[in-house]
Design a protein around this motif. Structure first.
Motif, mmCIF file in Angstrom:
data_model
loop_
_atom_site.group_PDB
_atom_site.id
_atom_site.type_symbol
_atom_site.label_atom_id
_atom_site.label_comp_id
_atom_site.label_asym_id
_atom_site.label_seq_id
_atom_site.Cartn_x
_atom_site.Cartn_y
_atom_site.Cartn_z
ATOM 1 N N ASP A 5 0.877 -1.172 0.000
ATOM 2 C CA ASP A 5 0.000 0.000 0.000
ATOM 3 C C ASP A 5 0.914 1.220 0.000
ATOM 4 O O ASP A 5 1.537 1.539 1.011
ATOM 5 C CB ASP A 5 -0.897 -0.019 1.232
ATOM 6 C CG ASP A 5 -1.858 1.159 1.294
ATOM 7 O OD1 ASP A 5 -1.731 2.091 0.477
ATOM 8 O OD2 ASP A 5 -2.727 1.148 2.175
ATOM 9 N N THR A 6 1.026 1.886 -1.124
ATOM 10 C CA THR A 6 1.967 3.003 -1.254
ATOM 11 C C THR A 6 1.561 4.201 -0.390
ATOM 12 O O THR A 6 2.410 5.005 -0.031
ATOM 13 C CB THR A 6 2.124 3.450 -2.711
ATOM 14 O OG1 THR A 6 0.842 3.787 -3.236
ATOM 15 C CG2 THR A 6 2.751 2.343 -3.542
ATOM 16 N N ARG A 7 0.288 4.324 -0.058
ATOM 17 C CA ARG A 7 -0.144 5.430 0.806
ATOM 18 C C ARG A 7 0.381 5.272 2.227
ATOM 19 O O ARG A 7 0.842 6.226 2.836
ATOM 20 C CB ARG A 7 -1.666 5.556 0.826
ATOM 21 C CG ARG A 7 -2.226 6.077 -0.492
ATOM 22 C CD ARG A 7 -3.713 6.106 -0.445
ATOM 23 N NE ARG A 7 -4.144 4.696 -0.511
ATOM 24 C CZ ARG A 7 -5.335 4.247 -0.183
ATOM 25 N NH1 ARG A 7 -6.234 5.065 0.262
ATOM 26 N NH2 ARG A 7 -5.638 2.986 -0.288
ATOM 27 N N SER A 8 0.308 4.039 2.758
ATOM 28 C CA SER A 8 0.745 3.820 4.141
ATOM 29 C C SER A 8 2.138 3.206 4.221
ATOM 30 O O SER A 8 2.757 3.213 5.277
ATOM 31 C CB SER A 8 -0.245 2.903 4.865
ATOM 32 O OG SER A 8 -0.209 1.601 4.317
ATOM 33 N N GLY A 9 2.616 2.651 3.101
ATOM 34 C CA GLY A 9 3.912 1.993 3.097
ATOM 35 C C GLY A 9 3.874 0.608 3.726
ATOM 36 O O GLY A 9 4.901 0.025 4.020
ATOM 37 N N GLN A 10 2.673 0.069 3.927
ATOM 38 C CA GLN A 10 2.517 -1.234 4.565
ATOM 39 C C GLN A 10 2.218 -2.326 3.547
ATOM 40 O O GLN A 10 1.579 -2.080 2.527
ATOM 41 C CB GLN A 10 1.360 -1.221 5.557
ATOM 42 C CG GLN A 10 1.609 -0.394 6.777
ATOM 43 C CD GLN A 10 0.440 -0.503 7.711
ATOM 44 O OE1 GLN A 10 -0.657 -0.103 7.369
ATOM 45 N NE2 GLN A 10 0.677 -1.057 8.879
ATOM 46 N N ILE A 53 5.731 -1.285 9.735
ATOM 47 C CA ILE A 53 5.184 -2.641 9.742
ATOM 48 C C ILE A 53 3.787 -2.643 10.331
ATOM 49 O O ILE A 53 2.874 -3.291 9.815
ATOM 50 C CB ILE A 53 6.114 -3.593 10.517
ATOM 51 C CG1 ILE A 53 7.461 -3.682 9.786
ATOM 52 C CG2 ILE A 53 5.480 -4.975 10.684
ATOM 53 C CD1 ILE A 53 8.548 -4.373 10.556
ATOM 54 N N PHE A 54 3.608 -1.906 11.419
ATOM 55 C CA PHE A 54 2.288 -1.740 12.042
ATOM 56 C C PHE A 54 1.834 -0.310 11.820
ATOM 57 O O PHE A 54 2.661 0.592 11.709
ATOM 58 C CB PHE A 54 2.340 -2.008 13.556
ATOM 59 C CG PHE A 54 2.648 -3.424 13.930
ATOM 60 C CD1 PHE A 54 2.093 -4.491 13.253
ATOM 61 C CD2 PHE A 54 3.484 -3.695 14.994
ATOM 62 C CE1 PHE A 54 2.367 -5.791 13.612
ATOM 63 C CE2 PHE A 54 3.768 -4.991 15.377
ATOM 64 C CZ PHE A 54 3.200 -6.046 14.685
ATOM 65 N N PRO A 55 0.515 -0.082 11.768
ATOM 66 C CA PRO A 55 0.036 1.295 11.626
ATOM 67 C C PRO A 55 0.446 2.148 12.826
ATOM 68 O O PRO A 55 0.567 1.644 13.949
ATOM 69 C CB PRO A 55 -1.477 1.155 11.540
ATOM 70 C CG PRO A 55 -1.798 -0.221 12.019
ATOM 71 C CD PRO A 55 -0.574 -1.047 11.874
ATOM 72 N N ALA A 56 0.681 3.416 12.583
ATOM 73 C CA ALA A 56 1.185 4.324 13.621
ATOM 74 C C ALA A 56 0.122 4.735 14.621
ATOM 75 O O ALA A 56 0.441 5.229 15.682
ATOM 76 C CB ALA A 56 1.788 5.568 12.982
ATOM 77 N N ASN A 57 -1.135 4.554 14.333
ATOM 78 C CA ASN A 57 -2.181 5.005 15.255
ATOM 79 C C ASN A 57 -2.469 4.045 16.339
ATOM 80 O O ASN A 57 -2.113 3.017 16.531
ATOM 81 C CB ASN A 57 -3.470 5.323 14.520
ATOM 82 C CG ASN A 57 -3.936 4.199 13.615
ATOM 83 O OD1 ASN A 57 -3.328 3.140 13.521
ATOM 84 N ND2 ASN A 57 -5.000 4.443 12.927
#
Length: 57
Positions: A5-10, A53-57
């Protein structure tokens, strides 16, 4: 199937539906509390968030 996912880099996976990685919950409760182990887990989870690797929120 795996994609980036290029938006989140995940990395996201398709296993019947799209799944993004989620950070595991921090440990809590229990009869014996190992503060050093809990601190280490928290540091590892934060490092994985910083690495994307994990979302920042």
């Amino acid at each position: 199937m795996q994609l980036l996912d290029t938006r989140s880099g995940q990395q996201i996976r398709y296993t019947g539906e799209w799944e993004k990685p989620a950070a595991p919950p921090l440990p809590h409760g229990g009869e014996v509390i190992d503060h050093e182990a809990r601190d280490t887990l928290q540091i590892l989870i934060e490092a994985m968030k910083s690495a994307g690797i994990f979302p920042a929120n």
